[in-house]
Design a protein around this motif. Structure first.
Motif, PDB file in Angstrom:
ATOM      1  N   ILE A  78      -5.676  -4.850   6.192  1.00  0.00           N
ATOM      2  CA  ILE A  78      -6.200  -3.606   5.619  1.00  0.00           C
ATOM      3  C   ILE A  78      -5.069  -2.726   5.076  1.00  0.00           C
ATOM      4  N   LEU A  79      -4.101  -2.416   5.917  1.00  0.00           N
ATOM      5  CA  LEU A  79      -3.059  -1.448   5.553  1.00  0.00           C
ATOM      6  C   LEU A  79      -2.227  -1.895   4.364  1.00  0.00           C
ATOM      7  N   VAL A  80      -1.969  -3.181   4.258  1.00  0.00           N
ATOM      8  CA  VAL A  80      -1.180  -3.698   3.143  1.00  0.00           C
ATOM      9  C   VAL A  80      -1.850  -3.358   1.820  1.00  0.00           C
ATOM     10  N   TYR A  81      -3.143  -3.559   1.734  1.00  0.00           N
ATOM     11  CA  TYR A  81      -3.868  -3.305   0.488  1.00  0.00           C
ATOM     12  C   TYR A  81      -4.061  -1.813   0.234  1.00  0.00           C
ATOM     13  N   VAL A  82      -4.186  -1.034   1.305  1.00  0.00           N
ATOM     14  CA  VAL A  82      -4.261   0.422   1.151  1.00  0.00           C
ATOM     15  C   VAL A  82      -2.934   0.946   0.597  1.00  0.00           C
ATOM     16  N   ASN A  83      -1.813   0.456   1.124  1.00  0.00           N
ATOM     17  CA  ASN A  83      -0.497   0.872   0.629  1.00  0.00           C
ATOM     18  C   ASN A  83      -0.328   0.541  -0.843  1.00  0.00           C
ATOM     19  N   ILE A  84      -0.686  -0.670  -1.219  1.00  0.00           N
ATOM     20  CA  ILE A  84      -0.533  -1.080  -2.620  1.00  0.00           C
ATOM     21  C   ILE A  84      -1.441  -0.242  -3.516  1.00  0.00           C
ATOM     22  N   SER A  85      -2.659   0.032  -3.051  1.00  0.00           N
ATOM     23  CA  SER A  85      -3.580   0.832  -3.860  1.00  0.00           C
ATOM     24  C   SER A  85      -3.077   2.264  -4.030  1.00  0.00           C
ATOM     25  N   LEU A  86      -2.669   2.889  -2.924  1.00  0.00           N
ATOM     26  CA  LEU A  86      -2.259   4.290  -2.983  1.00  0.00           C
ATOM     27  C   LEU A  86      -0.895   4.501  -3.626  1.00  0.00           C
ATOM     28  N   PHE A  87       0.049   3.627  -3.328  1.00  0.00           N
ATOM     29  CA  PHE A  87       1.428   3.892  -3.727  1.00  0.00           C
ATOM     30  C   PHE A  87       1.917   3.070  -4.915  1.00  0.00           C
ATOM     31  N   ALA A  88       1.110   2.141  -5.421  1.00  0.00           N
ATOM     32  CA  ALA A  88       1.509   1.373  -6.595  1.00  0.00           C
ATOM     33  C   ALA A  88       0.480   1.493  -7.706  1.00  0.00           C
ATOM     34  N   ILE A  89      -0.781   1.195  -7.397  1.00  0.00           N
ATOM     35  CA  ILE A  89      -1.813   1.181  -8.441  1.00  0.00           C
ATOM     36  C   ILE A  89      -2.194   2.599  -8.870  1.00  0.00           C
ATOM     37  N   LEU A  90      -2.437   3.492  -7.913  1.00  0.00           N
ATOM     38  CA  LEU A  90      -2.834   4.860  -8.245  1.00  0.00           C
ATOM     39  C   LEU A  90      -1.772   5.602  -9.062  1.00  0.00           C
ATOM     40  N   PRO A  91      -0.485   5.563  -8.698  1.00  0.00           N
ATOM     41  CA  PRO A  91       0.511   6.215  -9.562  1.00  0.00           C
ATOM     42  C   PRO A  91       0.617   5.580 -10.946  1.00  0.00           C
TER      43      PRO A  91
END
Length: 182
Positions: free
Chosen positions: A156-169
């Motif tokens: 879960i956390l791995v994909y949340v990190n990628i979504s919040l800190f890579a894809i969203l910016p």
């Protein structure tokens, strides 16, 4: 190629922690040297990651590593320096704990700075204690064992990190470029 891409996802998730640091860029001193030292540090970290992954997979193999909860720790138990110095895992574990502590401090810093800006507070010191208590209680309530924490971190956390800190910016940058505000 698919197993290689799957193995890159957790490592990429770790690298996404640099995004919040850059967002809080007004707190960074010596910005002109950031690119030079940041690139050197990134290359050094990537070489270390490649060495760590190759040594772990090379020592035990892919199928055995899947069975271990912490394969890097098992590898560190078998490390010997010049045939005399053994049991170096305490040094590596202390470095591991220090990096985890730094990540927790980074998140606390981000939460307090964001809360300070949201609530228009003059000082952020009073935000730190409630946030620490809330995070501690949530950690105790959400997970009953290390296996649940490991499952949460891997799935879960791995994909949340990628979504919040890579894809969203990246999406915000693209929208800003389209609107010509960036």
């Amino acid at each position: 190629a698919l197993p290689v891409l799957k193995s890159v996802i957790p490592v990429f998730s770790l690298f996404t922690y640099t995004t919040p640091l850059l967002i809080l860029g007004d707190k960074i001193a010596h910005k002109e040297q950031l690119k030079k030292y940041g690139l050197k540090s990134l290359v050094m970290i990537m070489v270390f990651f490649v060495f760590l992954i190759l040594s772990t997979v090379g020592l035990f193999g892919y199928s055995v590593n899947q069975q271990f909860l912490f394969p890097y720790y098992i590898v560190l138990n078998s490390v010997s320096l010049f045939g005399n110095v053994e049991r170096l895992e305490a040094l590596f574990i202390s470095t591991w704990l220090a990096s985890d502590f730094a990540i927790v401090l980074l998140f606390l810093f981000m939460i307090t700075q964001t809360s300070k800006k949201l609530f228009h507070a003059k000082k952020e010191t009073w935000f730190v204690i409630p946030v620490c208590v809330i995070v501690y209680v949530l950690g105790l309530r959400l997970f009953k064992s290390i296996y649940e924490v490991e499952f949460f971190a891997r799935n879960i956390l791995v994909y949340v990190n990628i979504s919040l800190f890579a894809i969203l910016p990246l999406v915000a940058l693209i929208v800003g470029k389209v609107r010509k505000t960036v």
